[in-house]
Write a protein that holds these residues in place. Structure first.
Motif, short mmCIF file in Angstrom:
data_model
loop_
_atom_site.label_atom_id
_atom_site.label_comp_id
_atom_site.label_asym_id
_atom_site.label_seq_id
_atom_site.Cartn_x
_atom_site.Cartn_y
_atom_site.Cartn_z
N ALA A 1 -5.52 1.76 7.39
CA ALA A 1 -6.56 0.74 7.59
C ALA A 1 -5.92 -0.64 7.79
N ALA A 2 -4.90 -0.95 7.01
CA ALA A 2 -4.22 -2.24 7.16
C ALA A 2 -3.49 -2.31 8.50
N ARG A 3 -2.87 -1.21 8.91
CA ARG A 3 -2.17 -1.17 10.20
C ARG A 3 -3.14 -1.45 11.34
N LEU A 4 -4.28 -0.78 11.31
CA LEU A 4 -5.29 -0.97 12.35
C LEU A 4 -5.81 -2.41 12.38
N LEU B 1 -8.91 3.97 -14.28
CA LEU B 1 -8.11 3.51 -13.15
C LEU B 1 -6.75 3.08 -13.69
N LYS B 2 -5.69 3.64 -13.15
CA LYS B 2 -4.33 3.29 -13.56
C LYS B 2 -3.79 2.27 -12.55
N LEU B 3 -3.39 1.08 -13.05
CA LEU B 3 -2.86 0.05 -12.18
C LEU B 3 -1.36 0.23 -12.02
N ILE B 4 -0.88 0.01 -10.80
CA ILE B 4 0.54 0.17 -10.50
C ILE B 4 1.04 -1.14 -9.89
N PRO B 5 1.39 -2.12 -10.73
CA PRO B 5 1.88 -3.39 -10.19
C PRO B 5 3.30 -3.26 -9.66
N PHE C 1 0.81 -1.22 0.00
CA PHE C 1 0.00 0.00 0.00
C PHE C 1 0.85 1.27 0.00
N LYS C 2 2.06 1.16 -0.52
CA LYS C 2 2.98 2.30 -0.56
C LYS C 2 2.30 3.53 -1.17
N ASN C 3 2.49 4.68 -0.54
CA ASN C 3 1.95 5.97 -0.99
C ASN C 3 0.43 6.08 -0.90
N ASP C 4 -0.24 5.15 -0.24
CA ASP C 4 -1.70 5.22 -0.06
C ASP C 4 -1.97 5.29 1.44
N ILE D 1 -2.88 -5.39 -6.23
CA ILE D 1 -2.30 -4.39 -7.12
C ILE D 1 -2.94 -3.05 -6.81
N GLN D 2 -2.13 -2.02 -6.66
CA GLN D 2 -2.67 -0.68 -6.40
C GLN D 2 -3.27 -0.10 -7.67
N GLY D 3 -4.31 0.68 -7.48
CA GLY D 3 -4.92 1.39 -8.59
C GLY D 3 -5.15 2.84 -8.20
N ILE D 4 -4.98 3.74 -9.16
CA ILE D 4 -5.19 5.17 -8.91
C ILE D 4 -6.22 5.67 -9.90
N HIS D 5 -7.24 6.36 -9.39
CA HIS D 5 -8.23 6.97 -10.28
C HIS D 5 -7.57 8.16 -10.96
N THR D 6 -7.46 8.09 -12.29
CA THR D 6 -6.86 9.20 -13.03
C THR D 6 -7.93 10.19 -13.50
N ASP D 7 -9.15 9.70 -13.65
CA ASP D 7 -10.30 10.58 -13.90
C ASP D 7 -11.56 9.79 -13.57
N HIS D 8 -12.69 10.28 -13.96
CA HIS D 8 -13.98 9.71 -13.59
C HIS D 8 -14.11 8.22 -13.91
#
Length: 104
Positions: free
Chosen positions: A31-34, A81-85, A22-25, A71-78
């Motif tokens: 949430a994962a720590r808790l 979703l950009k996947l960051i494996p 979950f790097k950079n999220d 796999i992390q995903g970032i919403h780039t617009d509406h």
């Protein structure tokens, strides 16, 4: 290595995996720590070696699932979703072959 040391090692491994997956999220990291801390806290008074082994197996399975399947995903617009494996999730693509090679 005693059982208490193995539990502590799993705890640390889960937190290291959480930091990589979950790097950079910030929200997912927290949430994962808790969740990790809650699960260990809820079971800290467990004394049955068999139950502790079951909990350790579950924790190891969760760690492996996080490490190999998330796999992390970032919403780039509406609608995008950009996947960051992570590098260790990328595997070589071996093409399927209908005709097996014959041994000489």
């Amino acid at each position: 290595m005693g059982q208490a040391a193995k539990v502590l090692q799993l705890f640390k491994t889960l937190h290291r995996t959480r930091q990589q997956v979950f790097k950079n999220d910030g929200r997912a990291l927290e949430a994962a720590r808790l969740k990790i801390n809650e699960e260990f806290k809820n079971n800290k008074s467990e004394t049955s070696p068999k139950k502790i082994e079951e909990l350790m197996k579950m924790g190891s399975d969760v760690e492996m699932l996080l490490r190999t399947s998330v796999i992390q995903g970032i919403h780039t617009d509406h609608n995008t979703l950009k996947l960051i494996p992570r590098k260790n999730l990328l595997l070589n693509n071996v093409p399927y072959c209908d005709t097996p090679t014959q041994k000489q």
